[in-house]
Design a protein around this motif. Structure first.
Motif, PDB file in Angstrom:
ATOM      1  N   CYS A 121     -23.167   9.349  15.004  1.00 51.65           N
ATOM      2  CA  CYS A 121     -22.174   8.274  15.108  1.00 51.65           C
ATOM      3  C   CYS A 121     -21.017   8.752  15.981  1.00 51.65           C
ATOM      4  O   CYS A 121     -20.080   9.376  15.485  1.00 51.65           O
ATOM      5  CB  CYS A 121     -21.687   7.897  13.701  1.00 51.65           C
TER       6      CYS A 121
ATOM      7  N   GLY B 192     -21.147  12.298   3.833  1.00 52.55           N
ATOM      8  CA  GLY B 192     -21.803  11.785   5.029  1.00 52.55           C
ATOM      9  C   GLY B 192     -23.107  12.475   5.363  1.00 52.55           C
ATOM     10  O   GLY B 192     -23.698  12.206   6.410  1.00 52.55           O
TER      11      GLY B 192
ATOM     12  N   GLU C  30     -15.536   6.487  17.242  1.00 53.76           N
ATOM     13  CA  GLU C  30     -14.520   6.833  16.244  1.00 53.76           C
ATOM     14  C   GLU C  30     -14.241   5.687  15.287  1.00 53.76           C
ATOM     15  O   GLU C  30     -13.987   5.901  14.095  1.00 53.76           O
ATOM     16  CB  GLU C  30     -13.227   7.252  16.949  1.00 53.76           C
TER      17      GLU C  30
ATOM     18  N   SER D 278     -25.955  15.538   9.193  1.00 53.17           N
ATOM     19  CA  SER D 278     -24.728  14.778   8.973  1.00 53.17           C
ATOM     20  C   SER D 278     -24.866  13.450   9.699  1.00 53.17           C
ATOM     21  O   SER D 278     -25.188  13.422  10.897  1.00 53.17           O
ATOM     22  CB  SER D 278     -23.509  15.531   9.504  1.00 53.17           C
ATOM     23  N   TYR D 279     -24.625  12.359   8.992  1.00 53.13           N
ATOM     24  CA  TYR D 279     -24.734  11.050   9.642  1.00 53.13           C
ATOM     25  C   TYR D 279     -23.742  10.940  10.791  1.00 53.13           C
ATOM     26  O   TYR D 279     -24.014  10.283  11.791  1.00 53.13           O
ATOM     27  CB  TYR D 279     -24.493   9.924   8.643  1.00 53.13           C
ATOM     28  N   PHE D 280     -22.613  11.617  10.650  1.00 51.79           N
ATOM     29  CA  PHE D 280     -21.574  11.518  11.669  1.00 51.79           C
ATOM     30  C   PHE D 280     -22.019  12.128  12.998  1.00 51.79           C
ATOM     31  O   PHE D 280     -21.470  11.810  14.047  1.00 51.79           O
ATOM     32  CB  PHE D 280     -20.281  12.162  11.177  1.00 51.79           C
ATOM     33  N   ASP D 281     -23.036  13.007  12.955  1.00 48.64           N
ATOM     34  CA  ASP D 281     -23.578  13.539  14.202  1.00 48.64           C
ATOM     35  C   ASP D 281     -24.308  12.467  14.994  1.00 48.64           C
ATOM     36  O   ASP D 281     -24.537  12.613  16.197  1.00 48.64           O
ATOM     37  CB  ASP D 281     -24.543  14.704  13.911  1.00 48.64           C
TER      38      ASP D 281
ATOM     39  N   THR E  72     -24.353  -0.283  17.143  1.00 48.04           N
ATOM     40  CA  THR E  72     -24.283   1.034  17.766  1.00 48.04           C
ATOM     41  C   THR E  72     -25.570   1.301  18.523  1.00 48.04           C
ATOM     42  O   THR E  72     -26.549   0.549  18.399  1.00 48.04           O
ATOM     43  CB  THR E  72     -24.053   2.122  16.703  1.00 48.04           C
TER      44      THR E  72
ATOM     45  N   ASN F  99     -16.350   3.399  14.266  1.00 49.47           N
ATOM     46  CA  ASN F  99     -17.462   3.331  13.309  1.00 49.47           C
ATOM     47  C   ASN F  99     -17.370   4.454  12.288  1.00 49.47           C
ATOM     48  O   ASN F  99     -17.640   4.263  11.098  1.00 49.47           O
ATOM     49  CB  ASN F  99     -18.790   3.403  14.044  1.00 49.47           C
ATOM     50  N   ARG F 100     -16.994   5.648  12.741  1.00 53.66           N
ATOM     51  CA  ARG F 100     -16.832   6.784  11.840  1.00 53.66           C
ATOM     52  C   ARG F 100     -15.743   6.477  10.805  1.00 53.66           C
ATOM     53  O   ARG F 100     -15.895   6.784   9.614  1.00 53.66           O
ATOM     54  CB  ARG F 100     -16.473   8.044  12.625  1.00 53.66           C
TER      55      ARG F 100
ATOM     56  N   ILE G 229     -17.060   4.124   8.152  1.00 54.52           N
ATOM     57  CA  ILE G 229     -17.934   4.789   7.189  1.00 54.52           C
ATOM     58  C   ILE G 229     -17.108   5.633   6.210  1.00 54.52           C
ATOM     59  O   ILE G 229     -17.374   5.636   4.998  1.00 54.52           O
ATOM     60  CB  ILE G 229     -18.974   5.658   7.923  1.00 54.52           C
ATOM     61  N   GLN G 230     -16.111   6.321   6.712  1.00 58.59           N
ATOM     62  CA  GLN G 230     -15.223   7.097   5.839  1.00 58.59           C
ATOM     63  C   GLN G 230     -14.531   6.186   4.824  1.00 58.59           C
ATOM     64  O   GLN G 230     -14.412   6.526   3.644  1.00 58.59           O
ATOM     65  CB  GLN G 230     -14.177   7.845   6.674  1.00 58.59           C
TER      66      GLN G 230
END
Length: 224
Positions: free
Chosen positions: A52, A22, A55, A47-50, A76, A57-58, A61-62
């Motif tokens: 996003c 990510g 939850e 980190s892209y998750f920062d 988003t 959407n996260r 992506i995972q």
């Protein structure tokens, strides 16, 4: 809401390449209106998750990174100091192989938010005509190589080490990860990446990663 037609015809499109963890390894912005250029704040190394917070959407992506999904999409928001930007996100894997990262395409749909909605409310409906315009724009951006770049890049012009670097870029690896894998300095990797892009007439590492997938490049593909 008064929106200029040019805003709707030329949405900003942010293409973000992430690795299997990510981490953002490349960002390219196809700018629409100049006031939306670089508005979303993605940067290589983050980190892209920062970026996003949702939850669901996260989790999508995972699932994409683990190849449990082959396509994801969601809407988003990306707040800035003055205005919140709404982004329609489309995610696809860099290649079918697990561990090779993904490409996330973000279309700025801020001008499409239903008139009268609060700035903090997610858009509910989109004008179908505008959606078609944006899809056409997005397809047009990725059709550009046929006009601006060599349709058949000369892979054989790469040295063995440059070819290794190309494959690792195609796997979604960051420069730091490549330097660790090849046991060389970060500056050396940067020079190799620059040389690869120049020799293949590619504008950025996102295009390079997509090329690896399109040509199904493997270690045995390159003459040694």
């Amino acid at each position: 809401m008064n929106v200029q037609r040019t805003d709707l015809r030329e949405p900003a499109v942010h293409v973000v390449l992430i690795d299997s963890r990510g981490t953002i390894t490349g960002v390219q912005t196809h700018s629409g209106p100049s006031n939306r250029r670089n508005a979303v704040g993605y940067a290589a190394g983050d980190s892209y998750f920062d970026h996003c917070a949702d939850e669901a959407n996260r989790a999508d992506i995972q699932a994409l990174l683990k190849r449990k999904r082959t396509l994801i999409s969601f809407v988003t928001s990306s707040p800035s100091s003055r205005v919140k930007h709404w982004l329609a996100v489309l995610g696809i894997p860099v290649s079918p192989d697990a561990g090779t990262g993904a490409v996330l395409m973000h279309v700025d749909i801020t001008p499409w938010v239903t008139e009268g909605k609060q700035n903090t409310d997610a858009p509910i409906t989109l004008n179908p005509e505008l959606l078609q315009d944006t899809v056409s724009t997005l397809v047009g951006h990725f059709a550009e190589p046929q006009r601006n770049y060599q349709p058949q890049p000369d892979i054989e012009s790469l040295s063995p080490r440059q070819y290794e670097v190309l494959l690792l870029v195609g796997a979604g690896k960051s420069n730091l990860e490549i330097s660790e894998e090849l046991e060389c300095s970060l500056n050396t990797v940067k020079r190799h990446v620059t040389a690869v892009l120049q020799k293949l007439h590619l504008p950025n590492r996102t295009r390079a990663a997509m090329l690896v997938n399109q040509l199904n490049l493997r270690p045995t593909n390159h003459r040694r």
